[in-house]
Scaffold this motif. Structure first.
Motif, PDB file in Angstrom:
ATOM      1  N   ILE A 189       0.826  -1.214   0.000  1.00  0.00           N
ATOM      2  CA  ILE A 189       0.000   0.000   0.000  1.00  0.00           C
ATOM      3  C   ILE A 189       0.861   1.264   0.000  1.00  0.00           C
ATOM      4  O   ILE A 189       0.573   2.231  -0.708  1.00  0.00           O
ATOM      5  N   ALA A 190       1.941   1.254   0.755  1.00  0.00           N
ATOM      6  CA  ALA A 190       2.766   2.455   0.902  1.00  0.00           C
ATOM      7  C   ALA A 190       3.707   2.698  -0.267  1.00  0.00           C
ATOM      8  O   ALA A 190       4.246   3.807  -0.405  1.00  0.00           O
ATOM      9  N   VAL A 191       3.919   1.683  -1.114  1.00  0.00           N
ATOM     10  CA  VAL A 191       4.933   1.835  -2.166  1.00  0.00           C
ATOM     11  C   VAL A 191       4.377   1.715  -3.583  1.00  0.00           C
ATOM     12  O   VAL A 191       5.075   2.028  -4.549  1.00  0.00           O
ATOM     13  N   ALA A 192       3.142   1.285  -3.728  1.00  0.00           N
ATOM     14  CA  ALA A 192       2.566   1.095  -5.056  1.00  0.00           C
ATOM     15  C   ALA A 192       2.157   2.431  -5.674  1.00  0.00           C
ATOM     16  O   ALA A 192       1.971   3.437  -4.983  1.00  0.00           O
ATOM     17  N   LYS A 193       2.024   2.434  -6.979  1.00  0.00           N
ATOM     18  CA  LYS A 193       1.508   3.597  -7.711  1.00  0.00           C
ATOM     19  C   LYS A 193       0.130   3.945  -7.143  1.00  0.00           C
ATOM     20  O   LYS A 193      -0.720   3.071  -6.938  1.00  0.00           O
ATOM     21  N   ALA A 194      -0.100   5.225  -6.881  1.00  0.00           N
ATOM     22  CA  ALA A 194      -1.270   5.657  -6.124  1.00  0.00           C
ATOM     23  C   ALA A 194      -2.585   5.174  -6.728  1.00  0.00           C
ATOM     24  O   ALA A 194      -3.490   4.723  -6.001  1.00  0.00           O
ATOM     25  N   ASP A 195      -2.711   5.247  -8.060  1.00  0.00           N
ATOM     26  CA  ASP A 195      -3.989   4.876  -8.667  1.00  0.00           C
ATOM     27  C   ASP A 195      -4.183   3.361  -8.745  1.00  0.00           C
ATOM     28  O   ASP A 195      -5.242   2.884  -9.191  1.00  0.00           O
ATOM     29  N   MET A 196      -3.185   2.584  -8.304  1.00  0.00           N
ATOM     30  CA  MET A 196      -3.306   1.128  -8.282  1.00  0.00           C
ATOM     31  C   MET A 196      -3.634   0.607  -6.890  1.00  0.00           C
ATOM     32  O   MET A 196      -3.930  -0.579  -6.725  1.00  0.00           O
ATOM     33  N   VAL A 197      -3.583   1.483  -5.890  1.00  0.00           N
ATOM     34  CA  VAL A 197      -3.813   1.047  -4.509  1.00  0.00           C
ATOM     35  C   VAL A 197      -5.202   0.412  -4.319  1.00  0.00           C
ATOM     36  O   VAL A 197      -5.335  -0.575  -3.593  1.00  0.00           O
ATOM     37  N   PRO A 198      -6.274   0.937  -4.945  1.00  0.00           N
ATOM     38  CA  PRO A 198      -7.572   0.271  -4.779  1.00  0.00           C
ATOM     39  C   PRO A 198      -7.554  -1.201  -5.192  1.00  0.00           C
ATOM     40  O   PRO A 198      -8.291  -2.021  -4.624  1.00  0.00           O
TER      41      PRO A 198
END
Length: 269
Positions: A189-198
Motif C-alpha cells: 500500500i505504501a509503495v505502489a503507484k497511487a492509482d493502483m492502490v484500490p
C-alpha cells in the motif's frame, strides 16, 4: 461400458471443437469435461479428473461450467483456490504498473520481489485447486468402499478417516496461502503507484473470501474426524491464518476511507 467412478483421460483425445454448433452459435467452446461426457455417453454427473492441468489449461468459461455442473470436481475448494489466485494476480498487476513509474523508483527492488512472491502464490493457489480435486476424490472413494461385513465396515471407516484427515490439509494450506496474499497486499500500500492502490484492496478481499471458504471446508472435515489431537492442531493452524481476515477488512476500510472521507455521509433509505 464399465463406468468407474473416476476416469483419467488425456486431453489429446479431444478433437478440435471450433466447428461445433455450440461454438458457432455462442462463440464459447464447450469445456473438455462436458464434451467427453457427451461423446462417450457417460452420465452427466460422472466425476471426471483430467490428466494434465485443467485448472491452468481450461478456459474461464469452461471451468465455471464445470463448477456449476452436478459433477465433482471442481467444487468449493477449487473456488477458494481461484479466489487466492485472483488476489495474487491483482498484486502482480499492481507491481507491473508501479515498476518503472518515477514516483515508485525508490521501491523498485521491493516491488520486483513482491511481484515474484505474488507469482509464486498464484502458482501455489492453482496447485491447491488440483490438490483439492484429488483429496475430494479420495474421500468419495473411501465412502464408496463396501460394508458387506464387519471387516469391510471397519476398513471403510479407517479409510474414510484417513482420507478426511489428508483432505483437511488442503484447506489449511489454502488458508495459509490466502493469508500471505493479504499480508503482501498490506506491504504494498505504501509503495505502489497511487492509482493502483484500490486494486490491493480488491486483492485482499478476494483472498479474504478464500479464507472464509477454507475455514468452512476445514471445519466441516474436522467435525467428523475422530482424532482429537489432529483436530486441535488443525484448528490452531486455522486460527493463526484467520487473523488475516481482520487485516483484510482493515485494508479495505483504509483504502475506501481515502476516497470517502471528503464525501457527505449517506443516510440509508
Amino acid at each position: 461400458m464399465n463406468t468407474q467412478p473416476y476416469r483419467w483421460i488425456l486431453r489429446r483425445v479431444c478433437p478440435p471443437l471450433t466447428s461445433s454448433s455450440q461454438a458457432q452459435k455462442t462463440g464459447h467452446l464447450p469445456s473438455v469435461r462436458s464434451w467427453l461426457l457427451s461423446a462417450l455417453a457417460w452420465p452427466a454427473d460422472t466425476p471426471v479428473l483430467l490428466e494434465g492441468d485443467p485448472v491452468r489449461d481450461e478456459s474461464v468459461g469452461g471451468w465455471l461450467d464445470d463448477l456449476a455442473s452436478a459433477s465433482f470436481p471442481p467444487g468449493a475448494g477449487a473456488a477458494a483456490a481461484m479466489n487466492i489466485a485472483v488476489g495474487a494476480a491483482l498484486i502482480s498487476m499492481v507491481c507491473n504498473h508501479s515498476l518503472g513509474h518515477p514516483k515508485c523508483a525508490a521501491h523498485t527492488t521491493g516491488l520486483t520481489a513482491a511481484r515474484e512472491t505474488a507469482e509464486n502464490l498464484r502458482s501455489t493457489a492453482l496447485g491447491l485447486a488440483a490438490d483439492d480435486a484429488v483429496a475430494f476424490s479420495a474421500v468419495l472413494d473411501a465412502h464408496r468402499l463396501p460394508r458387506a461385513t464387519d471387516t469391510d465396515t471397519r476398513a471403510r471407516a479407517t479409510a474414510v478417516q484417513e482420507a478426511l484427515t489428508a483432505a483437511t490439509e488442503v484447506p489449511l494450506r489454502m488458508a495459509r496461502t490466502a493469508a500471505e496474499v493479504v499480508r503482501l497486499a498490506r506491504r504494498l500500500i505504501a509503495v505502489a503507484k497511487a492509482d493502483m492502490v484500490p486494486d490491493l484492496a480488491v486483492a485482499a478481499s478476494s483472498a479474504r473470501a478464500a479464507l472464509d471458504t477454507a475455514a468452512v471446508i476445514a471445519e466441516a472435515n474436522l467435525s467428523v474426524i475422530a482424532d482429537t489431537e489432529h483436530r486441535s492442531a488443525a484448528r490452531l493452524q486455522l486460527v493463526h491464518s484467520l487473523g488475516a481476515v481482520t487485516e483484510s477488512e482493515a485494508i479495505t476500510a483504509e483504502i475506501r476511507a481515502r476516497y470517502t472521507r471528503r464525501e457527505p455521509p449517506v443516510t440509508p433509505v
